[in-house]
Design a protein around this motif. Structure first.
Motif, PDB file in Angstrom:
ATOM      1  N   VAL A  12       0.853  -1.188   0.000  1.00 22.59           N
ATOM      2  CA  VAL A  12       0.000   0.000   0.000  1.00 22.59           C
ATOM      3  C   VAL A  12       0.889   1.238   0.000  1.00 22.59           C
ATOM      4  O   VAL A  12       2.006   1.214   0.544  1.00 22.59           O
ATOM      5  N   GLN A  13       0.397   2.309  -0.600  1.00 26.90           N
ATOM      6  CA  GLN A  13       1.151   3.562  -0.635  1.00 26.90           C
ATOM      7  C   GLN A  13       1.041   4.289   0.711  1.00 26.90           C
ATOM      8  O   GLN A  13       0.065   4.095   1.445  1.00 26.90           O
ATOM      9  N   GLY A  15      -0.020   6.747   3.429  1.00 30.79           N
ATOM     10  CA  GLY A  15      -1.311   7.406   3.558  1.00 30.79           C
ATOM     11  C   GLY A  15      -2.494   6.495   3.275  1.00 30.79           C
ATOM     12  O   GLY A  15      -3.645   6.882   3.519  1.00 30.79           O
ATOM     13  N   GLY A  16      -2.224   5.309   2.766  1.00 24.63           N
ATOM     14  CA  GLY A  16      -3.290   4.374   2.424  1.00 24.63           C
ATOM     15  C   GLY A  16      -3.796   3.582   3.614  1.00 24.63           C
ATOM     16  O   GLY A  16      -3.375   3.791   4.759  1.00 24.63           O
ATOM     17  N   SER A  17      -4.702   2.648   3.313  1.00 19.72           N
ATOM     18  CA  SER A  17      -5.359   1.848   4.346  1.00 19.72           C
ATOM     19  C   SER A  17      -5.333   0.362   3.993  1.00 19.72           C
ATOM     20  O   SER A  17      -5.293  -0.008   2.810  1.00 19.72           O
ATOM     21  N   LEU A  18      -5.362  -0.445   5.029  1.00 19.89           N
ATOM     22  CA  LEU A  18      -5.524  -1.892   4.908  1.00 19.89           C
ATOM     23  C   LEU A  18      -6.328  -2.372   6.109  1.00 19.89           C
ATOM     24  O   LEU A  18      -6.316  -1.732   7.170  1.00 19.89           O
ATOM     25  N   ARG A  67      -4.207   5.890  14.450  1.00 17.00           N
ATOM     26  CA  ARG A  67      -4.141   5.450  13.050  1.00 17.00           C
ATOM     27  C   ARG A  67      -4.599   4.007  12.871  1.00 17.00           C
ATOM     28  O   ARG A  67      -5.148   3.663  11.812  1.00 17.00           O
ATOM     29  N   ASP A  84      -5.071   2.772   9.010  1.00 13.28           N
ATOM     30  CA  ASP A  84      -5.258   3.987   8.209  1.00 13.28           C
ATOM     31  C   ASP A  84      -4.023   4.884   8.316  1.00 13.28           C
ATOM     32  O   ASP A  84      -3.220   4.732   9.226  1.00 13.28           O
ATOM     33  N   SER A  85      -3.910   5.816   7.386  1.00 10.42           N
ATOM     34  CA  SER A  85      -2.783   6.760   7.382  1.00 10.42           C
ATOM     35  C   SER A  85      -1.453   6.035   7.540  1.00 10.42           C
ATOM     36  O   SER A  85      -0.603   6.429   8.353  1.00 10.42           O
ATOM     37  N   VAL A 116       4.508  -0.730   3.171  1.00  6.66           N
ATOM     38  CA  VAL A 116       4.047   0.628   2.875  1.00  6.66           C
ATOM     39  C   VAL A 116       5.162   1.328   2.104  1.00  6.66           C
ATOM     40  O   VAL A 116       6.225   1.631   2.650  1.00  6.66           O
ATOM     41  N   SER A 118       5.952   3.777  -1.749  1.00  2.99           N
ATOM     42  CA  SER A 118       5.482   4.411  -2.982  1.00  2.99           C
ATOM     43  C   SER A 118       6.221   3.835  -4.183  1.00  2.99           C
ATOM     44  O   SER A 118       5.957   4.234  -5.315  1.00  2.99           O
TER      45      SER A 118
END
Length: 118
Positions: A12-13, A15-18, A67, A84-85, A116, A118
């Motif tokens: 996940v990038q 700032g993303g969520s899982l 978070r 999150d975040s 996590v 990018s």
């Protein structure tokens, strides 16, 4: 036989969520406090969060407070971790664990990788 099976990890990038899940079997899930513990690459185990048997009390490491959210569904024998975040420093293998009456973690899942980046 006690079994804990995690799922939901992935890439996940920032700032993303899982949402991670942990499905329990072989014991009365509703009778136990449950926790999430993680291990980042090259580091030791880090306790992340705990939820009491009835879900009424939750605790978090300072590094994830605000978070990550732990929850459980005792009818489904399932533990959750809403993430999150997300930050790169959240990258780790995440394990669910059962806490016994002596406050030790006596059963562990196989873990699910969260990356996590990018």
């Amino acid at each position: 036989e006690v079994q804990l099976v995690e799922s939901g990890g992935g890439l996940v990038q920032p700032g993303g969520s899982l949402r991670l899940s942990c499905t329990a079997s072989g014991f009365t899930f509703a009778n136990y406090a449950m926790a999430w513990v993680r291990q980042a690459p090259g580091k030791g185990l880090e306790w992340v969060s705990l939820i009491y048997f009835n879900g009424g009390t939750t605790m978090y490491a300072d590094s994830v407070k605000g978070r990550l959210t732990i929850s459980r569904d005792n009818a489904k024998n399932t533990l959750y971790l809403q993430m999150d975040s997300l930050k790169p420093e959240d990258t780790a293998v995440y394990y669910c664990a059962r806490r016994d009456i002596y406050y030790s973690y006596d059963s562990w899942g196989q873990g699910t990788q969260v990356t996590v980046s990018s």
